[in-house]
Design a protein around this motif. Structure first.
Motif, PDB file in Angstrom:
ATOM      1  N   CYS A 127     -10.491   2.858  11.434  1.00 41.98           N
ATOM      2  CA  CYS A 127      -9.090   2.424  11.491  1.00 41.98           C
ATOM      3  C   CYS A 127      -8.841   1.066  10.828  1.00 41.98           C
ATOM      4  CB  CYS A 127      -8.621   2.372  12.947  1.00 41.98           C
ATOM      5  SG  CYS A 127      -8.713   3.966  13.790  1.00 41.98           S
ATOM      6  N   LEU A 223      -6.092  10.308  14.563  1.00 44.71           N
ATOM      7  CA  LEU A 223      -4.784  10.096  13.939  1.00 44.71           C
ATOM      8  C   LEU A 223      -4.933   9.411  12.582  1.00 44.71           C
ATOM      9  CD1 LEU A 223      -2.670   8.924  17.033  1.00 44.71           C
ATOM     10  CD2 LEU A 223      -2.562  11.139  15.865  1.00 44.71           C
ATOM     11  N   THR A 224      -5.886   8.494  12.486  1.00 42.88           N
ATOM     12  CA  THR A 224      -6.135   7.809  11.213  1.00 42.88           C
ATOM     13  C   THR A 224      -6.759   8.761  10.195  1.00 42.88           C
ATOM     14  OG1 THR A 224      -6.483   5.717  12.384  1.00 42.88           O
ATOM     15  CG2 THR A 224      -7.311   5.856  10.126  1.00 42.88           C
ATOM     16  N   LYS A 227      -4.527  11.021   8.209  1.00 44.18           N
ATOM     17  CA  LYS A 227      -3.772  10.393   7.123  1.00 44.18           C
ATOM     18  C   LYS A 227      -4.595  10.249   5.837  1.00 44.18           C
ATOM     19  CE  LYS A 227      -1.062   7.684  10.436  1.00 44.18           C
ATOM     20  NZ  LYS A 227      -0.727   6.313  10.925  1.00 44.18           N
ATOM     21  N   ASN A 229      -6.212  11.335   2.581  1.00 44.22           N
ATOM     22  CA  ASN A 229      -5.886  12.413   1.636  1.00 44.22           C
ATOM     23  C   ASN A 229      -7.122  13.177   1.182  1.00 44.22           C
ATOM     24  OD1 ASN A 229      -3.109  11.817   1.659  1.00 44.22           O
ATOM     25  ND2 ASN A 229      -3.401  10.167   0.163  1.00 44.22           N
ATOM     26  N   ARG A 234     -12.269  12.627   4.932  1.00 40.92           N
ATOM     27  CA  ARG A 234     -12.041  13.072   6.310  1.00 40.92           C
ATOM     28  C   ARG A 234     -13.332  13.606   6.921  1.00 40.92           C
ATOM     29  NH1 ARG A 234      -7.023  15.219   4.305  1.00 40.92           N
ATOM     30  NH2 ARG A 234      -8.001  17.265   4.074  1.00 40.92           N
TER      31      ARG A 234
END
Length: 307
Positions: A127, A223-224, A227, A229, A234
């Motif tokens: 984060c 949640l981070t 986001k 892309n 990820r």
């Protein structure tokens, strides 16, 4: 119950793991195998983190501390259980029981706190990556480790002294494979309900609070990650976090049931099974989970073997 009559009146009798189980010897030797695997796996992980410069990061420093805790944690109960079974003796002195309880509580509490700090490390890494090296610096890492050991030791000392002060009546049979607080309290002549409330509050501090903080960290992390892309980004972020979540679930889940639910709601066999998960199985699985699911650790193993 071999040699029960030979024990002193001050000794406790450890009935062992599932004493009525028909194949108790097979179970004990399987646990001995798990113990040897745990010693090997955690020792290798500590060695790799020590010798490979690529693993000299805060995350792996905390992981090495977890492996050290696991080595001592499983060693606080399994050797005594195996020796007792091999010699046909079941006794443990009152002092020996208190010492075993102190180390089990210390190491268990330290693991709870350390897992919380590890989740904070992952939270900052995912984060707030640009400030990671500033926030999680070597001094902070050392403080995390010292806080885990110190906080757990102080709590363990108080809990052990207070638990062992209760008088015990009759034959001192502990229906467990090691001296754990809930099993000892069942032997007391006095009403322990007030102390059980205190124990519940302490469990909130050392089990529920860490669990809540860990879950909060991972909510923010997920949640981070959503986001991000890049699918590869990820995947990389989630891979390091998923290993930690698996460990947390295996460790804190059973501990919550044992320490935070009424003793009358679960049987001694259930207590033993759940305790076995976080004192024996989790220490074995930790290095496997972190190494097999981590490319950096796998790379360090290949590099070391290559040399």
């Amino acid at each position: 119950m071999t040699n029960i009559n030979e024990t002193s009146t001050t000794d406790f009798i450890l009935l062992g793991l599932f004493p009525e189980f028909q194949y108790a010897s097979l179970l004990v030797y399987l646990i001995l195998l798990v113990y040897l695997i745990t010693l090997t796996g955690n020792s290798i992980l500590i060695f790799l983190i020590w010798v490979d410069s690529h693993l000299h990061t805060p995350m792996y420093f905390l992981l090495s501390q977890l492996s050290i805790i696991d080595l001592f944690y499983i060693s606080s109960s399994v050797p005594k259980m195996v020796i007792n079974h091999s010699l046909g003796k079941h006794s443990i002195s009152r002092i020996g029981c208190g010492v075993q309880m102190f180390f089990c509580l210390t190491l268990g509490g330290a693991e709870c706190l350390l897992l919380t700090f590890m989740s904070y490390d992952r939270f900052v890494a995912v984060c707030n990556p640009l400030r990671y090296t500033i926030i999680i610096n070597p001094k902070v890492c050392l403080l995390m480790a010292v806080s885990s050991w110190t906080g757990a030791s102080l709590n363990s000392l108080i809990q052990t002294i207070y638990t062992m002060h209760f008088p015990v009546c009759g034959l001192k049979k502990i229906n467990h494979f090691f001296c754990e607080i809930p099993a000892i309290l069942k032997l007391s002549c006095e009403d322990t309900s007030d102390y059980e409330i205190v124990l519940f509050i302490v469990s909130i501090i050392f089990i529920v609070t860490p669990f809540s903080l860990i879950m909060t960290s991972y909510i923010y992390i997920f949640l981070t990650v959503l986001k991000i892309n890049s699918p590869e980004g990820r995947k990389k972020s989630l891979s390091t976090c998923s290993s930690h979540l698996i460990v947390v679930s295996l460790y804190l889940g059973p501990a919550i049931v044992v320490y935070m639910t009424p003793g009358s709601s679960h049987t001694p066999g259930m207590d033993q099974g759940l305790s076995m998960v976080y004192t024996i199985l989790t220490p074995m699985l930790n290095p496997l989970i972190y190494s097999l699911r981590n490319k950096e650790v796998v790379g360090a193993i290949k590099k070391t073997l290559g040399k």
